[in-house]
Design a protein around this motif. Sequence first.
Motif, PDB file in Angstrom:
ATOM      1  N   TYR A  80       0.890  -1.117  -0.002  1.00 32.12           N
ATOM      2  CA  TYR A  80      -0.046   0.074  -0.031  1.00 32.12           C
ATOM      3  C   TYR A  80       0.804   1.281   0.054  1.00 32.12           C
ATOM      4  O   TYR A  80       2.052   1.366   0.743  1.00 32.12           O
ATOM      5  N   ARG A  81       0.506   2.309  -0.525  1.00 33.40           N
ATOM      6  CA  ARG A  81       1.081   3.645  -0.454  1.00 33.40           C
ATOM      7  C   ARG A  81       0.536   4.365   0.703  1.00 33.40           C
ATOM      8  O   ARG A  81      -0.534   4.678   0.746  1.00 33.40           O
ATOM      9  N   ILE A  82       1.146   4.259   1.876  1.00 32.16           N
ATOM     10  CA  ILE A  82       0.524   4.953   3.032  1.00 32.16           C
ATOM     11  C   ILE A  82       0.706   6.479   3.117  1.00 32.16           C
ATOM     12  O   ILE A  82       1.921   6.720   2.907  1.00 32.16           O
ATOM     13  N   ASP A  83      -0.223   7.245   3.584  1.00 31.57           N
ATOM     14  CA  ASP A  83      -0.170   8.576   3.191  1.00 31.57           C
ATOM     15  C   ASP A  83      -0.061   9.164   4.963  1.00 31.57           C
ATOM     16  O   ASP A  83       0.748  10.290   5.052  1.00 31.57           O
ATOM     17  N   ALA A  84      -0.456   8.514   5.700  1.00 33.16           N
ATOM     18  CA  ALA A  84      -0.603   8.939   7.083  1.00 33.16           C
ATOM     19  C   ALA A  84      -0.620   7.533   8.201  1.00 33.16           C
ATOM     20  O   ALA A  84      -1.056   6.630   7.791  1.00 33.16           O
ATOM     21  N   VAL A  85      -0.072   7.733   9.445  1.00 32.29           N
ATOM     22  CA  VAL A  85      -0.120   6.693  10.438  1.00 32.29           C
ATOM     23  C   VAL A  85      -0.899   7.190  11.319  1.00 32.29           C
ATOM     24  O   VAL A  85      -0.500   8.097  12.149  1.00 32.29           O
ATOM     25  N   ALA A  86      -1.959   6.178  11.893  1.00 38.10           N
ATOM     26  CA  ALA A  86      -2.535   6.536  13.293  1.00 38.10           C
ATOM     27  C   ALA A  86      -2.268   5.412  14.197  1.00 38.10           C
ATOM     28  O   ALA A  86      -2.443   4.099  14.071  1.00 38.10           O
ATOM     29  N   ASP A  87      -1.307   5.819  15.320  1.00 48.24           N
ATOM     30  CA  ASP A  87      -0.802   4.822  16.248  1.00 48.24           C
ATOM     31  C   ASP A  87      -1.839   4.880  17.323  1.00 48.24           C
ATOM     32  O   ASP A  87      -2.057   5.534  18.303  1.00 48.24           O
ATOM     33  N   LEU A  88      -2.489   3.704  17.457  1.00 45.08           N
ATOM     34  CA  LEU A  88      -3.739   3.542  18.554  1.00 45.08           C
ATOM     35  C   LEU A  88      -3.357   2.702  19.546  1.00 45.08           C
ATOM     36  O   LEU A  88      -3.964   2.442  20.394  1.00 45.08           O
ATOM     37  N   HIS A  89      -1.908   2.456  19.447  1.00 46.81           N
ATOM     38  CA  HIS A  89      -1.464   1.530  20.700  1.00 46.81           C
ATOM     39  C   HIS A  89      -0.531   2.376  21.672  1.00 46.81           C
ATOM     40  O   HIS A  89      -0.495   2.123  22.912  1.00 46.81           O
ATOM     41  N   GLN A  90       0.619   3.107  20.957  1.00 49.27           N
ATOM     42  CA  GLN A  90       1.463   3.707  21.781  1.00 49.27           C
ATOM     43  C   GLN A  90       2.448   2.871  22.735  1.00 49.27           C
ATOM     44  O   GLN A  90       2.351   2.924  23.997  1.00 49.27           O
TER      45      GLN A  90
END
Length: 334
Positions: A80-90
């Motif tokens: 996939y061409r990822i545009d942004a990352v959401a870290d829901l775990h930290q």
Amino acid sequence: MKTLLAIRFSAMGDVAMTIPVMQRVLQAHPDVEIVFVSNKNWGALCEGIPRLHFFPADLKGAHKGVKGLYRLFKAVRAAYRIDAVADLHQVLRSQIVRTFFRLTGRKVAVIDKGRAGKKALARQENKVLQPLRSTIERYADVFRSLGFSVDMSATPPVFGRRSIPVGMEPKGAFKWIGLAPFATYVEKTYPFDKIATLLGQLVSQPNTRVLLMGGGAGEVAKLQELAERYPQAIVVAGRFKLPEELAIISQMDVMISMDSANMHLASLFGVSVVSVWGATHPFAGFMGYGQRIGKAAQIELGCRPCSIFGNKPCFRGDHACMEQLPVSEIIEKI
């Protein structure tokens, strides 16, 4: 089409709470797709949601350690061409993966776990007993930080009812009550003798079948012991894979669960949950999606909650929060 990467490795209940949020983001933004990286066993939670792509992480195998996480990063990036990352775990693992993407110039947003508020809620002295921001809203905040609005004020079911799988007893005209008596920690688990008493009262109700939920050989053995005492109960644990268990849960009328995964799985289908709380507390923000606090069975004690996740031993040594919780309190909330 913008492609977001969402990361939440474990545990199942926490992963289940991400699903309504990601569904709502996708509904609000038709030009977005989400690649969800999580434990390889939880893919069934994403099925049926358009533009939500599950990407399995094998954290004990191919993706173990820093080298394995780099391998995971490369695999996601190749697919996939990822545009942004959401870290829901930290946690450390998610920090490593998001850092790889940040080094490629991708925007990253990270969940605020609200540790200060949770510490004040769970401390023994000068406890601040007030509701904290829900985990579901904290997940939504991550996407908002990336510029994607999401409204979680309404809580319709994520999924509809599903067909009962082959091998499961037909529902017929019976009321199905799920009973999930286990949790990861003893401080979150209702005493087994009280569970037996509860089950005895449930099966005595007319036109009622109680479905016993759990996982692992030890839990299955205990549930089979209960079913031998009360033949009207049906052991579901150990018989079906996750997609089939989800279908069975979708047909339930009520779920009785500890502060554990089954509360969150039932919530995805809009099933009413009577949740049982001991060392932990709904104020920490882990109530099931769309569930009412009035359905939480608990007693007031000055020591509650003594921890956020139930992973600390009872400092009193008597587990009063569970031992003193009467069975009638649970029955009344069904």
